[in-house]
Design an enzyme around this catalytic site. Structure first.
Site, PDB file in Angstrom:
ATOM      1  N   TYR A  96      17.099 -18.493  23.452  1.00 20.65           N
ATOM      2  CA  TYR A  96      17.644 -19.396  24.471  1.00 20.65           C
ATOM      3  C   TYR A  96      19.140 -19.161  24.675  1.00 20.65           C
ATOM      4  O   TYR A  96      19.862 -18.923  23.712  1.00 20.65           O
ATOM      5  CB  TYR A  96      17.426 -20.854  24.040  1.00 20.65           C
ATOM      6  CG  TYR A  96      17.910 -21.831  25.072  1.00 20.65           C
ATOM      7  CD1 TYR A  96      17.148 -22.072  26.202  1.00 20.65           C
ATOM      8  CD2 TYR A  96      19.135 -22.466  24.944  1.00 20.65           C
ATOM      9  CE1 TYR A  96      17.594 -22.941  27.182  1.00 20.65           C
ATOM     10  CE2 TYR A  96      19.585 -23.343  25.917  1.00 20.65           C
ATOM     11  CZ  TYR A  96      18.810 -23.572  27.038  1.00 20.65           C
ATOM     12  OH  TYR A  96      19.258 -24.432  28.004  1.00 20.65           O
TER      13      TYR A  96
ATOM     14  N   TRP B  57      22.574 -18.980  27.922  1.00 15.23           N
ATOM     15  CA  TRP B  57      23.016 -18.702  29.285  1.00 15.23           C
ATOM     16  C   TRP B  57      23.513 -17.275  29.483  1.00 15.23           C
ATOM     17  O   TRP B  57      23.697 -16.857  30.618  1.00 15.23           O
ATOM     18  CB  TRP B  57      24.096 -19.705  29.681  1.00 15.23           C
ATOM     19  CG  TRP B  57      23.525 -20.950  30.270  1.00 15.23           C
ATOM     20  CD1 TRP B  57      22.674 -21.831  29.659  1.00 15.23           C
ATOM     21  CD2 TRP B  57      23.721 -21.441  31.599  1.00 15.23           C
ATOM     22  NE1 TRP B  57      22.346 -22.847  30.521  1.00 15.23           N
ATOM     23  CE2 TRP B  57      22.987 -22.637  31.713  1.00 15.23           C
ATOM     24  CE3 TRP B  57      24.462 -21.008  32.684  1.00 15.23           C
ATOM     25  CZ2 TRP B  57      22.955 -23.395  32.896  1.00 15.23           C
ATOM     26  CZ3 TRP B  57      24.445 -21.767  33.844  1.00 15.23           C
ATOM     27  CH2 TRP B  57      23.697 -22.947  33.953  1.00 15.23           C
TER      28      TRP B  57
HETATM   29  N1  LIG Z   1      32.475 -26.714  32.879  1.00 15.17           N
HETATM   30  C1  LIG Z   1      31.203 -26.668  32.463  1.00 15.17           C
HETATM   31  N2  LIG Z   1      30.192 -26.981  33.308  1.00 15.17           N
HETATM   32  C2  LIG Z   1      28.911 -26.966  32.888  1.00 15.17           C
HETATM   33  C3  LIG Z   1      28.561 -26.525  31.580  1.00 15.17           C
HETATM   34  C4  LIG Z   1      29.645 -26.173  30.708  1.00 15.17           C
HETATM   35  O1  LIG Z   1      29.430 -25.809  29.531  1.00 15.17           O
HETATM   36  N3  LIG Z   1      30.935 -26.262  31.176  1.00 15.17           N
HETATM   37  N4  LIG Z   1      27.244 -26.484  31.191  1.00 15.17           N
HETATM   38  C5  LIG Z   1      26.211 -26.512  32.240  1.00 15.17           C
HETATM   39  C6  LIG Z   1      24.900 -26.884  31.693  1.00 15.17           C
HETATM   40  S1  LIG Z   1      24.000 -25.695  30.860  1.00 15.17           S
HETATM   41  C7  LIG Z   1      24.351 -28.108  31.864  1.00 15.17           C
HETATM   42  S2  LIG Z   1      22.799 -28.439  31.238  1.00 15.17           S
HETATM   43  C8  LIG Z   1      25.046 -29.161  32.616  1.00 15.17           C
HETATM   44  C9  LIG Z   1      24.984 -30.499  31.868  1.00 15.17           C
HETATM   45  O2  LIG Z   1      25.287 -31.535  32.710  1.00 15.17           O
HETATM   46  P1  LIG Z   1      25.384 -33.024  32.106  1.00 15.17           P
HETATM   47  O3  LIG Z   1      24.371 -33.195  31.064  1.00 15.17           O
HETATM   48  O4  LIG Z   1      25.393 -33.960  33.255  1.00 15.17           O
HETATM   49  O5  LIG Z   1      26.866 -32.949  31.482  1.00 15.17           O
HETATM   50  P2  LIG Z   1      27.633 -33.544  30.244  1.00 15.17           P
HETATM   51  O6  LIG Z   1      29.035 -33.057  30.422  1.00 15.17           O
HETATM   52  O7  LIG Z   1      26.981 -33.223  28.977  1.00 15.17           O
HETATM   53  O8  LIG Z   1      27.603 -35.110  30.455  1.00 15.17           O
HETATM   54  C10 LIG Z   1      28.172 -35.731  31.590  1.00 15.17           C
HETATM   55  C11 LIG Z   1      28.752 -37.070  31.224  1.00 15.17           C
HETATM   56  O9  LIG Z   1      27.742 -37.982  30.817  1.00 15.17           O
HETATM   57  C12 LIG Z   1      28.379 -39.036  30.115  1.00 15.17           C
HETATM   58  N5  LIG Z   1      27.457 -39.642  29.162  1.00 15.17           N
HETATM   59  C13 LIG Z   1      27.165 -39.217  27.921  1.00 15.17           C
HETATM   60  N6  LIG Z   1      26.289 -40.057  27.328  1.00 15.17           N
HETATM   61  C14 LIG Z   1      26.024 -41.032  28.221  1.00 15.17           C
HETATM   62  C15 LIG Z   1      25.209 -42.196  28.199  1.00 15.17           C
HETATM   63  O10 LIG Z   1      24.506 -42.499  27.247  1.00 15.17           O
HETATM   64  N7  LIG Z   1      25.203 -42.954  29.327  1.00 15.17           N
HETATM   65  C16 LIG Z   1      25.943 -42.646  30.418  1.00 15.17           C
HETATM   66  N8  LIG Z   1      25.837 -43.429  31.472  1.00 15.17           N
HETATM   67  N9  LIG Z   1      26.726 -41.570  30.447  1.00 15.17           N
HETATM   68  C17 LIG Z   1      26.765 -40.769  29.384  1.00 15.17           C
HETATM   69  C18 LIG Z   1      29.550 -38.417  29.412  1.00 15.17           C
HETATM   70  O11 LIG Z   1      30.709 -39.220  29.574  1.00 15.17           O
HETATM   71  C19 LIG Z   1      29.647 -37.031  30.013  1.00 15.17           C
HETATM   72  O12 LIG Z   1      30.970 -36.652  30.354  1.00 15.17           O
HETATM   73  O13 LIG Z   1      26.417 -28.821  32.815  1.00 15.17           O
HETATM   74  C20 LIG Z   1      26.575 -27.497  33.340  1.00 15.17           C
HETATM   75  N10 LIG Z   1      27.940 -27.347  33.744  1.00 15.17           N
HETATM   76  N1  LIG Z   2      26.047 -31.418  20.961  1.00 17.80           N
HETATM   77  C1  LIG Z   2      25.611 -30.858  22.095  1.00 17.80           C
HETATM   78  N2  LIG Z   2      25.095 -29.619  22.045  1.00 17.80           N
HETATM   79  C2  LIG Z   2      24.649 -29.038  23.181  1.00 17.80           C
HETATM   80  C3  LIG Z   2      24.722 -29.703  24.426  1.00 17.80           C
HETATM   81  C4  LIG Z   2      25.259 -31.013  24.452  1.00 17.80           C
HETATM   82  O1  LIG Z   2      25.328 -31.669  25.506  1.00 17.80           O
HETATM   83  N3  LIG Z   2      25.718 -31.545  23.270  1.00 17.80           N
HETATM   84  N4  LIG Z   2      24.287 -29.072  25.560  1.00 17.80           N
HETATM   85  C5  LIG Z   2      23.241 -28.075  25.393  1.00 17.80           C
HETATM   86  C6  LIG Z   2      22.991 -27.299  26.606  1.00 17.80           C
HETATM   87  S1  LIG Z   2      22.625 -28.220  28.002  1.00 17.80           S
HETATM   88  C7  LIG Z   2      22.945 -25.947  26.627  1.00 17.80           C
HETATM   89  S2  LIG Z   2      22.393 -25.163  28.049  1.00 17.80           S
HETATM   90  C8  LIG Z   2      23.304 -25.145  25.453  1.00 17.80           C
HETATM   91  C9  LIG Z   2      24.064 -23.855  25.815  1.00 17.80           C
HETATM   92  O2  LIG Z   2      24.022 -22.950  24.784  1.00 17.80           O
HETATM   93  P1  LIG Z   2      24.158 -21.371  25.023  1.00 17.80           P
HETATM   94  O3  LIG Z   2      23.655 -21.016  26.366  1.00 17.80           O
HETATM   95  O4  LIG Z   2      23.557 -20.695  23.856  1.00 17.80           O
HETATM   96  O5  LIG Z   2      25.739 -21.182  25.005  1.00 17.80           O
HETATM   97  P2  LIG Z   2      26.662 -19.991  25.525  1.00 17.80           P
HETATM   98  O6  LIG Z   2      27.977 -20.195  24.861  1.00 17.80           O
HETATM   99  O7  LIG Z   2      26.645 -19.950  26.996  1.00 17.80           O
HETATM  100  O8  LIG Z   2      25.975 -18.714  24.911  1.00 17.80           O
HETATM  101  C10 LIG Z   2      25.777 -17.533  25.622  1.00 17.80           C
HETATM  102  C11 LIG Z   2      26.097 -16.350  24.723  1.00 17.80           C
HETATM  103  O9  LIG Z   2      25.755 -15.153  25.413  1.00 17.80           O
HETATM  104  C12 LIG Z   2      26.770 -14.183  25.153  1.00 17.80           C
HETATM  105  N5  LIG Z   2      26.731 -13.183  26.235  1.00 17.80           N
HETATM  106  C13 LIG Z   2      27.429 -13.145  27.392  1.00 17.80           C
HETATM  107  N6  LIG Z   2      27.039 -12.072  28.118  1.00 17.80           N
HETATM  108  C14 LIG Z   2      26.097 -11.426  27.406  1.00 17.80           C
HETATM  109  C15 LIG Z   2      25.327 -10.238  27.624  1.00 17.80           C
HETATM  110  O10 LIG Z   2      25.414  -9.574  28.640  1.00 17.80           O
HETATM  111  N7  LIG Z   2      24.440  -9.897  26.641  1.00 17.80           N
HETATM  112  C16 LIG Z   2      24.303 -10.612  25.495  1.00 17.80           C
HETATM  113  N8  LIG Z   2      23.432 -10.199  24.589  1.00 17.80           N
HETATM  114  N9  LIG Z   2      25.042 -11.718  25.257  1.00 17.80           N
HETATM  115  C17 LIG Z   2      25.901 -12.116  26.206  1.00 17.80           C
HETATM  116  C18 LIG Z   2      28.049 -14.968  25.063  1.00 17.80           C
HETATM  117  O11 LIG Z   2      29.020 -14.233  24.325  1.00 17.80           O
HETATM  118  C19 LIG Z   2      27.569 -16.240  24.349  1.00 17.80           C
HETATM  119  O12 LIG Z   2      27.695 -16.137  22.970  1.00 17.80           O
HETATM  120  O13 LIG Z   2      24.077 -25.932  24.563  1.00 17.80           O
HETATM  121  C20 LIG Z   2      23.420 -27.142  24.197  1.00 17.80           C
HETATM  122  N10 LIG Z   2      24.125 -27.783  23.099  1.00 17.80           N
HETATM  123 MO   LIG Z   3      22.318 -26.714  29.745  1.00 19.24          MO
END
Ligand SMILES: Nc1nc2c(c(=O)[nH]1)N[C@H]1C(S)=C(S)[C@@H](COP(=O)(O)OP(=O)(O)OC[C@H]3O[C@@H](n4cnc5c(=O)[nH]c(N)nc54)[C@H](O)[C@@H]3O)O[C@H]1N2
Ligand SMILES: Nc1nc2c(c(=O)[nH]1)N[C@H]1C(S)=C(S)[C@@H](COP(=O)(O)OP(=O)(O)OC[C@H]3O[C@@H](n4cnc5c(=O)[nH]c(N)nc54)[C@H](O)[C@@H]3O)O[C@H]1N2
Ligand SMILES: [Mo]
Length: 778
Positions: free
Chosen positions: A113, A115
């Protein structure tokens, strides 16, 4: 030689990299992207950083002792040995062959898993899946960390096509601007989150669209623990809510609708199943398990649970009933224990308002979570590399990786089934960072210690690479030719190579082709094509696919020379579930009742105590300080300055740190109560671990809440704490949302805080950005 500019794309958008003397020296936004994201500023430092993996590398203990469980896997003092490409390919092919012969292909975990990077061909996860399929298959993963609860719950209560549509293609912001009067969002609408979209967008449109809707008169209400989950320029009302208590607020809102005769009973009768059960539960006629009587979910009750004043709940319910209202539940809200409940209760609330199926109103989940949600145009399919067929049917829910490694054969629940974990021996990760994304990282280290071999393809020496026995250096997107495209975007763009590969890094396509060749599957993996032939091939396949929809795009040569093709704006912006509303019999949902299931006899029959047959209030572990030890709730949300853990060493990400630690935001009252000020370094502790973080005092954070975003590189090198750098996942607990979906629960954790160091005290060094012992970096 003069500097040159090269177009590229990342999940955080499309832009130009500036190259001078073979090095990336800067980035330049594209003119078409005025609201571009600052995340791109991390790129130059990350591209050439000393943590780049430059050569194939093997952990010395594995090299000396051979495959097998090793509790020392991940030890920061471990030695690594750099080897030649031929050596590593032979070694790895032999090991894959040993595992598949001795234990069967199901012993290989290839869920992988993550991104990774943008680019349709060199997509690490597609490549590793295609490769493992070519050699006989692998145990895969199901669902995501992003929205696991949505993925399992919604097909059950809304039916599959609608569930997918709701998750991936919502009504556009234009529809909202034109038809919505009130947008109530649980979890805010965090603009920095919309900067990312899988594959990257040509331009950032969500922030400007929110503002345009506000200018047109849309009112926003943000229920969230953080004020700045809503952009300033939309003039939202902020309703601070205790994390993990949204369901209580929703039930309180429904209580008002039911008792003040504001619920749309005609809608509930005609379009939903089981509204009477929800009504009875809300009014106190039954409890969570169906016993009588229960407890009335009044606004006063909701106030005690959530901190939202009862009067505000009453007023909001009346306003929602009066206006054209859209209820949005952000993905974060379901990324916690019992995460199914706020989704289901939010949907029930929208049904009570009776506006589901009308333009711009009803229910949605994803505005503000990802850039393409509400982004408009219809996806036309994307060029993609076929992954082939997996001969192994075994899977695990993606978040159960540590359980699976720790308890082979162990029992667990998922989507109504009693299941058992497979016996995994080899873990192959490409394009993800579980030592960023998983919960309870110390437990994950134990779990990885149980594997016989861990293989990681990486661009950088991440914490996951440091838990691997074999590390394969991968090129970055800037070092290879690729195609940029994403769901709902209006152009397909080229991503030509901008710089030469770092050290001996290779395209993963070539690595997998060489491994497949050694394992007798060369032809099956390559189909006789080089990666540049595949690039042309997947483009041409896509071109014939869109031609069947009467859309002409030029042949590959022209595309590659011109740098992009524009797609006609095919905006099918009908109301979500509009057809169902028009004729619920003819357009019945694919649920057992054909209706929106506010009570699901299927889910009820599963008998999972943590997810009964209708939405209920359960207090998750983040609600209330049960032991008196952990008075604060940590929100581990997405970092605004980067994507997850990617490029944490980049300039923009570093600029947000406090004394090189992850920034921890807290309310002035909590800062005063703990005797800490801006710039102090604190130790955060939870039931499972501890980390350091740097204090940022802000009244945008609710009292009792601390915010520590994810993605600060895990650094277990200090004896004083589990992470000296500030990764919140050393504190989070490794438990699924419920037995139904087993979604990720990383968002919320109870913690304690204490001052660790004053601004001029010495601190344990951050060593996450030093390559491991034995790695030369060239
Ligand atoms: N810059 C940036 N953008 C991203 C990502 C990133 O790593 N960096 N990751 C991407 C990915 S993979 C995903 S899945 C999305 C995730 O998108 P989301 O899940 O919507 O994003 P989060 O930033 O985890 O949470 C958004 C806000 O929810 C609020 N929150 C937390 N817990 C609760 C709660 O119990 N109730 C309420 N009402 N609010 C709460 C927090 O204040 C938080 O800032 O974002 C995407 N966009
Ligand atoms: N506590 C907490 N934990 C969370 C979340 C949260 O809200 N709270 N959010 C969760 C969510 S929504 C998500 S989606 C996950 C995200 O978790 P990940 O998607 O695992 O996080 P990334 O840091 O995007 O990891 C991508 C990796 O791919 C590598 N990479 C980049 N390009 C390439 C390439 O071309 N080839 C290879 N082999 N590697 C490459 C980067 O160096 C990086 O290490 O985290 C989750 N974890
Ligand atoms: Mo995510």
């Amino acid at each position: 030689m003069a500097a040159t500019s090269h177009p590229t794309s990342a999940h955080w958008g499309s832009y130009q990299v500036v190259v001078d003397g073979g090095r990336v020296v800067g980035v330049r936004p594209n003119q078409e992207d005025p609201a571009h994201s600052p995340i791109m500023q991390n790129v130059p430092a990350a591209q050439h950083h000393t943590t780049r993996v430059a050569r194939p590398t093997v952990r010395r203990r594995w090299l000396d002792h051979g495959p097998g469980p090793d509790p020392r896997r991940g030890d920061p003092e471990d030695d690594y040995v750099e080897v030649e490409w031929e050596t590593v390919l032979d070694l790895l092919a032999r090991e894959l062959d040993r595992v598949r012969t001795e234990h069967g292909n199901r012993a290989i975990y290839g869920g992988s898993y993550g991104w990774g990077s943008a680019g349709r061909l060199h997509h690490a996860q597609s490549l590793v899946h295609r490769f493992l399929n070519s050699i006989g298959g692998y145990t895969r993963s199901r669902t995501t960390y992003s929205h696991g609860a949505i993925e399992v719950l919604f097909p059950r209560i809304l039916g599959t096509p609608i569930a997918n549509r709701m998750l991936h293609r919502a009504p556009s912001w234009t529809q909202i601007r034109e038809h919505t009067e009130l947008l109530v969002s649980f979890g805010g609408l965090r603009v920095s989150n919309t900067w990312n979209t899988s594959g990257g967008r040509a331009a950032q449109t969500a922030g400007p669209s929110m503002r345009a809707a506000s200018d047109a008169g849309v009112q926003y209400v943000s229920l969230s623990p953080l004020r700045d989950d809503m952009p300033d320029d939309v003039k939202a009302e902020w309703v601070p809510v205790r994390p993990g208590t949204d369901t209580a607020v929703m039930l309180g809102l429904m209580h008002v609708l039911f008792t003040e005769d504001l619920a749309d009973t005609e809608f509930l009768d005609r379009y939903t199943e089981g509204a009477d059960v929800v009504r009875s539960y809300v009014l106190g006629g039954r409890d969570e398990q169906g016993n009588r009587p229960g407890m009335a979910r009044t606004p006063e009750w909701a106030e005690r649970v959530s901190g939202v004043p009862a009067a505000e709940i009453r007023e909001l319910a009346r306003r929602m009933a009066e206006k054209r209202t859209l209820v949005n539940v952000g993905w974060s809200v379901q990324r916690a224990r019992y995460g199914e409940q706020p989704l289901w209760a939010g949907l029930a609330l929208a049904c009570c308002l009776g506006q589901v199926g009308l333009p711009g109103t009803g229910f949605a989940c994803g505005y503000g979570s990802i850039g393409n949600y509400g982004g408009g145009s219809t996806p036309l399919g994307l060029p993609r590399l076929p992954q082939g067929d997996n001969a192994v049917s075994e899977f695990i829910p993606v978040t159960r990786i540590a359980d699976a490694l720790l308890h082979p054969g162990g029992a667990y629940r998922f989507d109504g089934e009693d299941r058992r974990y497979p016996d995994l021996r080899l873990v192959y990760w490409a394009g993800g960072n579980p030592f960023h994304h998983h919960q309870d990282l110390k437990r994950l280290t134990k779990a990885f210690g149980r594997a016989e071999t861990v293989v990681v393809n990486e661009t950088h020496w991440t914490a996951t690479a440091r838990h691997a026995d074999i590390v394969i250096p991968a090129t970055t997107t800037l070092e290879r030719d690729d195609i940029a495209a994403s769901r709902g975007d209006l152009s397909v763009r080229t991503m030509p190579r901008a710089v030469a590969p770092h050290g001996q890094a290779r395209d993963e396509y070539d690595t997998f082709a060489a491994l497949a060749e050694r394992l007798g599957a060369g032809e099956r993996f390559t189909e006789g094509r080089t990666s540049s032939q595949w690039l042309r091939h997947i483009y041409e396949q896509w071109r014939s696919m869109v031609a069947r929809k009467d859309i002409e795009v030029p042949p590959f040569e022209t595309f590659w020379n011109e740098g992009r093709v524009e797609m006609p704006a095919r905006v099918e912006d009908e109301a979500l579930m509009g057809e169902f509303r028009a004729d619920p019999d003819r357009n019945a949902l694919r649920t057992p009742s054909g209706r929106i299931e506010l009570f699901s006899s299927t889910i009820d029959s599963f008998g999972d105590e943590d997810c009964p047959g209708h939405p209920v209030w359960f207090a998750g572990p983040s609600v209330g300080d049960r032991t008196g030890e952990f008075p604060l709730v940590m929100v581990a949300n997405q970092p605004s300055g980067r994507l997850h853990s990617q490029q944490d060493m980049g300039a923009h990400s570093r600029s947000q740190k406090v004394r090189d630690r992850g920034p921890l935001r807290l309310h002035p009252d909590d800062a005063a109560g703990h005797g800490v000020v801006d710039g102090d370094v604190v130790r955060l502790s939870s039931a499972v671990g501890s980390c350091l973080a740097g204090v940022v005092v802000s009244d945008a954070v609710s009292p009792g809440v601390v915010q520590l975003s994810t993605g600060t590189w895990y650094d277990p090198s200090s004896p004083d704490v589990d992470c000296a750098h500030g990764n919140p996942n050393v504190l989070t607990e490794d438990v699924g949302t419920s037995g139904l979906s087993q979604g990720c629960t990383g968002q919320l954790t109870r913690v304690r805080l204490e001052r660790f160091a004053d601004p001029d005290d010495a601190l344990p060094p951050v060593r996450a950005f030093e390559p491991p012992h034995g790695v030369t970096g060239v």
